[in-house]
Scaffold this active site. Structure first.
Site, PDB file in Angstrom:
ATOM      1  N   LEU A  53      -1.533   0.752  -9.794  1.00  0.00           N
ATOM      2  CA  LEU A  53      -1.455   1.237  -8.419  1.00  0.00           C
ATOM      3  C   LEU A  53      -0.146   1.998  -8.311  1.00  0.00           C
ATOM      4  O   LEU A  53       0.872   1.588  -8.881  1.00  0.00           O
ATOM      5  CB  LEU A  53      -1.464   0.078  -7.413  1.00  0.00           C
ATOM      6  CG  LEU A  53      -2.759  -0.719  -7.250  1.00  0.00           C
ATOM      7  CD1 LEU A  53      -2.539  -1.865  -6.271  1.00  0.00           C
ATOM      8  CD2 LEU A  53      -3.899   0.167  -6.786  1.00  0.00           C
ATOM      9  N   ASP A  54      -0.154   3.097  -7.569  1.00  0.00           N
ATOM     10  CA  ASP A  54       1.090   3.817  -7.342  1.00  0.00           C
ATOM     11  C   ASP A  54       2.135   2.872  -6.785  1.00  0.00           C
ATOM     12  O   ASP A  54       1.812   1.923  -6.049  1.00  0.00           O
ATOM     13  CB  ASP A  54       0.876   4.957  -6.337  1.00  0.00           C
ATOM     14  CG  ASP A  54       0.016   6.077  -6.891  1.00  0.00           C
ATOM     15  OD1 ASP A  54      -0.129   6.151  -8.126  1.00  0.00           O
ATOM     16  OD2 ASP A  54      -0.511   6.859  -6.078  1.00  0.00           O
ATOM     17  N   ARG A  55       3.365   3.164  -7.089  1.00  0.00           N
ATOM     18  CA  ARG A  55       4.467   2.311  -6.632  1.00  0.00           C
ATOM     19  C   ARG A  55       4.399   1.984  -5.139  1.00  0.00           C
ATOM     20  O   ARG A  55       4.554   0.824  -4.744  1.00  0.00           O
ATOM     21  CB  ARG A  55       5.797   2.982  -6.972  1.00  0.00           C
ATOM     22  CG  ARG A  55       7.017   2.225  -6.500  1.00  0.00           C
ATOM     23  CD  ARG A  55       8.277   2.936  -6.944  1.00  0.00           C
ATOM     24  NE  ARG A  55       9.466   2.228  -6.543  1.00  0.00           N
ATOM     25  CZ  ARG A  55      10.676   2.491  -6.998  1.00  0.00           C
ATOM     26  NH1 ARG A  55      10.844   3.466  -7.867  1.00  0.00           N
ATOM     27  NH2 ARG A  55      11.712   1.798  -6.593  1.00  0.00           N
ATOM     28  N   THR A  57       1.886   1.891  -3.114  1.00  0.00           N
ATOM     29  CA  THR A  57       0.597   1.329  -2.686  1.00  0.00           C
ATOM     30  C   THR A  57       0.572  -0.173  -2.914  1.00  0.00           C
ATOM     31  O   THR A  57       1.007  -0.667  -3.957  1.00  0.00           O
ATOM     32  CB  THR A  57      -0.560   1.985  -3.451  1.00  0.00           C
ATOM     33  OG1 THR A  57      -0.500   3.399  -3.290  1.00  0.00           O
ATOM     34  CG2 THR A  57      -1.904   1.474  -2.959  1.00  0.00           C
TER      35      THR A  57
END
Length: 238
Positions: A53-55, A57
């Site tokens: 997951l993106d940082r 998110t």
């Protein structure tokens, strides 16, 4: 301590906090906390990454408890056998539901991809969206004397980098708190009026057939304090 939302002898899943990297990276050498290392220390055994997951998110993040389990789960992602649902708060009023079928050009990082050869390619990208609620708040932001927001459910059918953030920006309804593809004035307004200091994108559920038991599983991750406060302020709590 990370919130563990599921664990068996093969798989473990956590509710990833916003703004926490999944694992160590030389691109973030000054960071000291990572989900992978924190979880390993918390349960006392190695875990194996399956997806990211993106940082900024938050939400469902799954790991294998063995290299074999990690490979099996990774294959489910590669074969598009994982069903993912996200929730987001976006700028403006977006109506109803629909499908964004908008190809995305590969995003190369200036540092990580500095030695990449060839031009970034354009890849198909598909996202289903559904509006859950809308609100208008009496706070001026930019040239508008009020601000409007929509709460949307997002289901990516492909897995491109920053796909949901880029697709919502393409629709001119960027996700609140998105510093890369969003609206800076809206982000500042949300921080000032609602205490929103994060990307309002949350990986709510992940559904799949267990690769070892063949049983269907749906993992759910609850929303953090900032989410809960904004839902309350917007009258969306119920």
């Amino acid at each position: 301590m990370l919130e563990i939302i599921y664990q068996d002898e093969w798989i473990i899943a956590v509710n990833k906090p916003a703004n926490m990297l999944v694992h160590r990276s030389w691109l973030a050498r000054h960071e000291t906390q990572f989900v992978m290392q924190t979880l390993r220390d918390q349960i006392g055994q190695h875990v194996f990454t399956v997806h990211r997951l993106d940082r900024p998110t938050s939400g469902v993040l799954i790991f294998g408890l063995s290299s074999e389990a990690g490979r099996e789960l990774s294959q489910l992602f590669e074969q598009h056998k994982m069903s993912k649902t996200y929730h987001a708060i976006v700028r403006g009023w977006i109506e109803g539901e629909g499908v964004v079928d908008y190809p995305l050009r590969e995003e190369h990082d200036k540092i990580a991809n500095k030695f990449a050869t060839g031009e970034p390619v354009t890849q198909s990208a598909i996202t289903h969206y559904k509006t859950l609620a809308q609100v208008e708040m009496p706070y001026p932001i930019g040239r508008y004397d009020c601000c409007r927001y929509s709460w949307v459910e997002l289901a990516p059918k492909t897995g491109r980098k920053h796909q949901l953030r880029r697709h919502m920006s393409h629709l001119r309804h960027p996700i609140i708190g998105d510093t890369a593809h969003g609206d800076l004035k809206q982000n500042r307004g949300a921080a000032e009026h609602f205490g929103c200091q994060r990307l309002m994108l949350h990986a709510s559920t992940l559904s799949f057939v267990h690769p070892f038991t063949a049983q269907p599983i749906t993992l759910e991750a609850g929303m953090d304090e900032i989410w809960q406060r904004m839902l309350q302020q917007f009258g969306w709590k119920d």
